[in-house]
Design an enzyme around this catalytic site. Structure first.
Site, PDB file in Angstrom:
ATOM      1  N   ASN A   9     -21.511 -19.735   9.784  1.00 57.56           N
ATOM      2  CA  ASN A   9     -22.559 -19.739  11.009  1.00 57.56           C
ATOM      3  C   ASN A   9     -23.754 -19.901  10.522  1.00 57.56           C
ATOM      4  OD1 ASN A   9     -23.735 -18.783  13.279  1.00 57.56           O
ATOM      5  ND2 ASN A   9     -23.276 -16.579  13.065  1.00 57.56           N
ATOM      6  N   TRP A  10     -24.201 -20.933  11.257  1.00 52.81           N
ATOM      7  CA  TRP A  10     -25.748 -21.372  10.576  1.00 52.81           C
ATOM      8  C   TRP A  10     -26.762 -20.680  11.342  1.00 52.81           C
ATOM      9  CZ3 TRP A  10     -25.549 -27.462   9.536  1.00 52.81           C
ATOM     10  CH2 TRP A  10     -24.657 -27.755   8.536  1.00 52.81           C
ATOM     11  N   LYS A  11     -26.449 -19.912  12.425  1.00 61.01           N
ATOM     12  CA  LYS A  11     -27.323 -19.261  13.389  1.00 61.01           C
ATOM     13  C   LYS A  11     -28.472 -20.300  14.013  1.00 61.01           C
ATOM     14  CE  LYS A  11     -26.624 -15.043  10.964  1.00 61.01           C
ATOM     15  NZ  LYS A  11     -26.630 -13.812  11.136  1.00 61.01           N
ATOM     16  N   HIS A  95     -20.303 -12.934  19.170  1.00 58.81           N
ATOM     17  CA  HIS A  95     -20.905 -12.633  17.945  1.00 58.81           C
ATOM     18  C   HIS A  95     -21.961 -11.553  18.555  1.00 58.81           C
ATOM     19  CE1 HIS A  95     -23.803 -12.731  14.628  1.00 58.81           C
ATOM     20  NE2 HIS A  95     -22.707 -13.440  14.033  1.00 58.81           N
ATOM     21  N   GLU A  97     -24.851 -10.800  17.705  1.00 63.14           N
ATOM     22  CA  GLU A  97     -26.436 -11.214  18.068  1.00 63.14           C
ATOM     23  C   GLU A  97     -26.255 -11.563  19.604  1.00 63.14           C
ATOM     24  OE1 GLU A  97     -26.941 -13.773  14.924  1.00 63.14           O
ATOM     25  OE2 GLU A  97     -27.036 -12.232  13.430  1.00 63.14           O
ATOM     26  N   GLU A 167     -16.737  -8.013  12.063  1.00 65.65           N
ATOM     27  CA  GLU A 167     -18.173  -8.305  11.578  1.00 65.65           C
ATOM     28  C   GLU A 167     -18.597  -6.853  12.031  1.00 65.65           C
ATOM     29  OE1 GLU A 167     -19.755 -12.404  11.085  1.00 65.65           O
ATOM     30  OE2 GLU A 167     -19.966 -11.925  13.048  1.00 65.65           O
ATOM     31  N   GLY A 173     -26.418  -9.483   8.241  1.00 70.49           N
ATOM     32  CA  GLY A 173     -27.802 -10.000   7.452  1.00 70.49           C
ATOM     33  C   GLY A 173     -28.645  -8.672   6.936  1.00 70.49           C
ATOM     34  N   SER A 213     -22.467  -9.874   5.382  1.00 74.56           N
ATOM     35  CA  SER A 213     -23.215 -10.004   4.086  1.00 74.56           C
ATOM     36  C   SER A 213     -22.362 -10.637   3.057  1.00 74.56           C
ATOM     37  CB  SER A 213     -23.941  -8.661   3.554  1.00 74.56           C
ATOM     38  OG  SER A 213     -25.061  -8.465   4.400  1.00 74.56           O
ATOM     39  N   GLY A 234     -22.798 -15.799   7.253  1.00 74.51           N
ATOM     40  CA  GLY A 234     -24.102 -16.293   7.900  1.00 74.51           C
ATOM     41  C   GLY A 234     -25.204 -16.541   6.908  1.00 74.51           C
ATOM     42  N   GLY A 235     -25.996 -15.741   6.458  1.00 73.66           N
ATOM     43  CA  GLY A 235     -27.061 -16.143   5.529  1.00 73.66           C
ATOM     44  C   GLY A 235     -26.669 -17.170   4.540  1.00 73.66           C
TER      45      GLY A 235
HETATM   46  C1  PEP Z   1     -22.735 -13.828  10.664  1.00 74.21           C
HETATM   47  O1  PEP Z   1     -23.858 -14.169  11.079  1.00 74.21           O
HETATM   48  O2  PEP Z   1     -21.953 -13.673  11.174  1.00 74.21           O
HETATM   49  C2  PEP Z   1     -23.001 -13.029   9.425  1.00 74.21           C
HETATM   50  C3  PEP Z   1     -21.908 -12.482   8.928  1.00 74.21           C
HETATM   51  O3  PEP Z   1     -23.966 -12.907   8.956  1.00 74.21           O
HETATM   52  P1  PEP Z   1     -24.409 -12.466   7.349  1.00 74.21           P
HETATM   53  O4  PEP Z   1     -23.575 -13.171   6.467  1.00 74.21           O
HETATM   54  O5  PEP Z   1     -25.755 -13.292   7.077  1.00 74.21           O
HETATM   55  O6  PEP Z   1     -24.435 -10.928   7.178  1.00 74.21           O
END
Ligand code: PEP
Length: 251
Positions: A9-11, A95, A97, A167, A173, A213, A234-235
């Site tokens: 997920n490039w957000k 998601h 967010e 999640e 994050g 994470s 994500g990150g």
């Molecule tokens: C996400 O955005 O779905 C996610 C899990 O982010 P991160 O890996 O940065 O925690």
């Protein structure tokens, strides 16, 4: 058996040139990987560019969100048909967010799930509890509500392709990854709820990803858990070498 899925997920990151550089590096680093399904979810604006760059690879393209109407006076929204037209096979829905900053609810998630499945897009439905909910002993209650709400009125044969992403909001994050025990416990619970609604066959066939994470150094341990079938990253998906290491967790 369930084929593992690693989705990035490039957000809200990556312009066209940056996206091209990332996907080119990633494609070269995951060349030859066949035992894992790889998905990337860039921002809307670069979907066609990334789709072109993915030609000749097995990497699938996902959107990060979708609207439930096909077309009309809905300024700012994008429909399943438009995402398919841009080259997507998948879309993330619900998601945390979007739940947190854009008023997404189980009801809107459900509308998006129905529209996506009807339109031929595979949804990656995100669920997960906040820290307060976990500390208040409400994790299972929240997960069950999100699953039942998000998948309401959908028959088992329609739900078959759905990917679920667990999640925990407190792990996204933050660098705070759920322990393998916490993640496995939640995944087994989610599979149990799916079995209760749709039957054991559908529950056993559904891929349930862990997100929060995930990094190259914790991916292998998480993926070894019986009910964890992949990761939503994500990150760590924003760098080609890091994401490729997660994809190659088993090597
Ligand atoms: C996400 O955005 O779905 C996610 C899990 O982010 P991160 O890996 O940065 O925690």
């Amino acid at each position: 058996m369930r084929k593992p899925v690693i989705a990035g997920n490039w957000k809200l990151f990556k312009t066209k040139d940056e996206a091209l550089a990332l996907i080119t590096e990633l494609a070269s680093k995951v060349k030859g990987v066949t035992q894992v399904e790889i998905i990337v979810a860039p921002v809307f604006t670069v979907l066609p560019t990334v789709k072109t760059a993915l030609s000749g690879t097995d990497i699938a393209l996902s959107a990060q969100d979708v609207f439930w109407e096909e077309e009309g006076a809905f300024t700012g929204e994008v429909s399943p048909r438009m995402l398919l037209d841009a080259g997507c096979s998948h879309t993330i829905i619900g998601h945390s967010e979007r739940r947190q900053y854009f008023s997404e609810t189980d009801e809107t998630v459900n509308k998006k799930m129905k529209a996506s499945l009807k339109g031929g897009l595979i949804p990656i439905m995100c669920i997960g509890e906040t820290l307060d909910e976990r500390e208040g002993g409400k994790t299972f209650e929240v997960l069950e509500r999100q699953i039942r709400g998000g998948l309401a009125d959908l028959p088992a044969e329609v739900v078959k392709p759905v990917i679920v992403a667990y999640e925990p909001v407190w792990a996204i994050g933050t660098g705070k990854v759920a322990t393998e025990g916490q993640a496995q416990e939640a995944h087994a619970f989610i599979r149990g709820v799916l079995a209760d609604i749709f039957g054991r066959g559908t529950a056993d066939a559904t891929r349930i990803l862990y997100g929060g994470s995930v990094k190259p150094d914790n991916a292998k341990g998480l993926m070894a858990c019986a009910d964890i079938d992949g990761a939503l990253v994500g990150g760590a998906s924003l760098k080609g070498d890091t994401f490729a290491s997660i994809v190659r967790y088993n090597e």
